[in-house]
Design a protein around this motif. Sequence first.
Motif, mmCIF file in Angstrom:
data_model
loop_
_atom_site.group_PDB
_atom_site.id
_atom_site.type_symbol
_atom_site.label_atom_id
_atom_site.label_comp_id
_atom_site.label_asym_id
_atom_site.label_seq_id
_atom_site.Cartn_x
_atom_site.Cartn_y
_atom_site.Cartn_z
ATOM 1 N N PRO A 1 16.809 36.994 36.723
ATOM 2 C CA PRO A 1 16.606 38.365 36.251
ATOM 3 C C PRO A 1 15.111 38.613 36.099
ATOM 4 O O PRO A 1 14.399 37.775 35.553
ATOM 5 C CB PRO A 1 17.282 38.373 34.867
ATOM 6 C CG PRO A 1 18.116 37.142 34.800
ATOM 7 C CD PRO A 1 17.476 36.145 35.720
ATOM 8 N N SER A 2 14.629 39.710 36.644
ATOM 9 C CA SER A 2 13.209 40.034 36.476
ATOM 10 C C SER A 2 13.037 40.754 35.149
ATOM 11 O O SER A 2 14.008 41.205 34.534
ATOM 12 C CB SER A 2 12.737 40.939 37.615
ATOM 13 O OG SER A 2 13.338 42.213 37.481
ATOM 14 N N MET A 3 11.797 40.874 34.710
ATOM 15 C CA MET A 3 11.551 41.577 33.454
ATOM 16 C C MET A 3 12.018 43.023 33.538
ATOM 17 O O MET A 3 12.628 43.543 32.619
ATOM 18 C CB MET A 3 10.062 41.553 33.190
ATOM 19 C CG MET A 3 9.777 40.875 31.916
ATOM 20 S SD MET A 3 8.062 40.585 31.756
ATOM 21 C CE MET A 3 8.208 39.390 30.495
ATOM 22 N N LYS A 4 11.730 43.638 34.678
ATOM 23 C CA LYS A 4 12.169 45.033 34.862
ATOM 24 C C LYS A 4 13.689 45.093 34.849
ATOM 25 O O LYS A 4 14.291 46.020 34.321
ATOM 26 C CB LYS A 4 11.622 45.589 36.180
ATOM 27 C CG LYS A 4 10.158 45.968 36.064
ATOM 28 C CD LYS A 4 9.789 47.117 36.979
ATOM 29 C CE LYS A 4 8.460 47.713 36.522
ATOM 30 N NZ LYS A 4 7.596 48.086 37.625
#
Lengths: 563, 258
Positions: free
Chosen positions: B186-189
Amino acid sequence: MTETRDVMEVDVLFVGGGIASLSSALHLSKLIKAHNQKGDGKKLDEVTIAVLEKGFSIGAHGISGAVMAPGPLKELVPDFLEKGAPLEGEVKKESVYLLTKTGKIKSPITPPPLNNHGNYVVSMARLNQWMGGLVEDNGVDLFPEFAGVEVLYEDGRVIGVRTGDKGIDAGGDKKPNYEPGTDLHARVTVLGEGSRGSLTKDVIAHFKLDAGKNPPGFEVGVKEVWQLPEGRIEPGEIIHCMGYPLKSDTFGGGFVYGMKDNLVSVGQLTSLDYSDPFIDPHREFQRFKLHPLVSALLKDGRLIQYGAKTAPVGGYFSVPKLAFPGGVIIGDAANLFNGMKIKGIDLAMRSGMLAAQAIFEGLVADDLSEARLAGYEKAMADSNEMKNLYKVRNFHQAMTRGLYLGLTTVALQYVFGGRVFKNRLPATPDHAHLKKVTEKYGTATPSAEAVGDVKYDKQLTFDKETDVYYSGATHEEAQPSHLKIESFDVCYGPCTEQFQNPCVRFCPAGVYEMTVDEATGKRSLKVNFSNCVHCKTCDVKDPFENIQWVPPEGGGGPKYTVV
Amino acid sequence: MNIAVCVKQVIDTEAEKRLDPATWRLDRNVTCILNPYDEYAVEEALRIKEAHGGEVTAVCMGPQKAEDAVRKSLAMGVDSAVLVVDEALTGSDVQATAYVLAEALKGIQWDLVIFGVRSTDGETGCVPAAVAERLGVPLLSTLAKVEVQGSSVAVHRETEQGYVSYECPLPAVLSVIKGINEPRYPSMKGIMGAKKKPLDVKDASALGLDTAQVGLSGSKTKVLSARIPEPRKAGVKIEDDGTGAQKIVEFLASQKLV
């Protein structure tokens, strides 16, 4: 191929999700909320606050003894009891012993610095997890599994940090799930990385924040939590020990803290300014458990969790300048730790709260200059916690002289409120204290007895591999080692010759393993980085400063829940 | 191409596993994670969506805190989620769980339902089959490759010798194995975005469930007893001083193995 790196803007960025950052983020969000409700002056709309945590979850890398002075917590969360703060017990019974191998001399009184009445035994992991919930409920964005790996500088100030890339294999190549790190830009970057923070080191060097200060000093604490049969120890009962198993030229001490539900926290601190290259802090702790005082307590108990962590005990004179262009340093990262009282939680919380106050005032004034942030440093200097730290300003330097001379010095210091050695006693970095094997032992092959080796019975005493299993430490195996060895030639050359590779001993997680080919005598160092419990001892103690600890892929490391 | 991906929250692989002696149920009051096998299912669903369009919905049954696992799937890129939480569901076995999931799946649009091959706690690997049966659609299990081709799906089904290729018309239920892909991080965004994605928490009555068919009492499986296996005893170490072979033979003979 140019890769796209996400850029995210926040107002206040906390690097590290420990008690300092969590207290700070909570205080800041409360100050903003109160300000907006009051309606005086400009409203602070949608101030975004983010907390980065390299561990799997908030609290996963939280470890301490711990006995907490509750002052700052009471101010920050006045209804902490109603909110279910995970306190293990109020300290009502305490004792201090000087241990010999099988005997013990009980101190007739508890030395004032170790007097803990009114304090609480806590589990740092549990406290952080609980605080994390409060912080999140106040609208702060928590990012576990994200490590800050690089400081972003622009025009002479810190503008944020870059988080680590994920999905890089052991050879440094991108895997199909490669995810580049995010550039987090912030108006204020708060470094709350804990003891020996890797980005903090960079910022301190960049702005020379340690100019004219003593170098930092560290102790490594190695501990286990055990489940005991009913009625062995009361929650909140604490025992502090000095002497055995440490030789008198090495400072440190053992502790036993009673927790709730028949759990007990047992540990040993070893000061990393030791000179004996054969010291193994994990082994010293195992020997501490062999003392009848401890072995009787643990009999028929069961190991629940293991962990290790350095504590920054360098004291007042090792605290760097706390504000820099673009941010501040709080808690253990700033060496805000009282080595004499063995306490840092209150200082960490206080520094976080005072930093939050300064940042809040800066947000209201729309001025987040270094001069504005320096208000935190001034407020910190005026705090009771900092004044207490000043009183014991020469403690660490004194204890380097060995237990007995050190204790005499310290006792005098304490009685006279630090006025015996008014001025600063100097200090040298921990790694410089190590003596050569031949110099220490008069031989290159000291006996197992001289060194203090023990056989681990796997009932009371455990080898490093077993203990590491109980820390829950794991790392994605397919990634480059996060323990950077600058030169293997140093390992196989001077380090072998002079110190016989102390890394294999000082690491409490068995990360470093030296194998010798019987036929050729060739040595090879294996770095089992997956075992790493993120204690940072190697970064502190390697005599050649040949090991650099950098954050691994986010989410790796121990998974603490009760230490 | 709409896809439902069924996910479960399990206790962390490294966490100490304890059974409650009163119910023989797993103590979930420890660190919990998204079932690692389900990460492959989520990744596969996202890849199919990226190639063919459509929406991915996560479906989960569990306690309220299972929301963390569901959020992780949303952070990875799943569009929306349904989480079924009800005290009455506690202790559901394979059949009861499949009943709940099938009823939840009936409330959403899908052409494919994707599962991880099994959960790391229950370890039965039977829920996908039971769900497929309840939904009346074909099951393709233990898949190492999935390719959607128009209105059908071509797959490799792993066997002990290799794999078997199948083709199957949609709709269908699939279960995928470890190694079919590399689940994304999962990316931060993605994590920020996940906080705003629709997560529909439903209880038993909202799904119109017959409570006699769920929970410990509604389950046909009864756990009679359970125990932690004895730790393995230390083995015998034979040092070779020239008579090693002899000693090994003697040892094997003493164990009546030769």
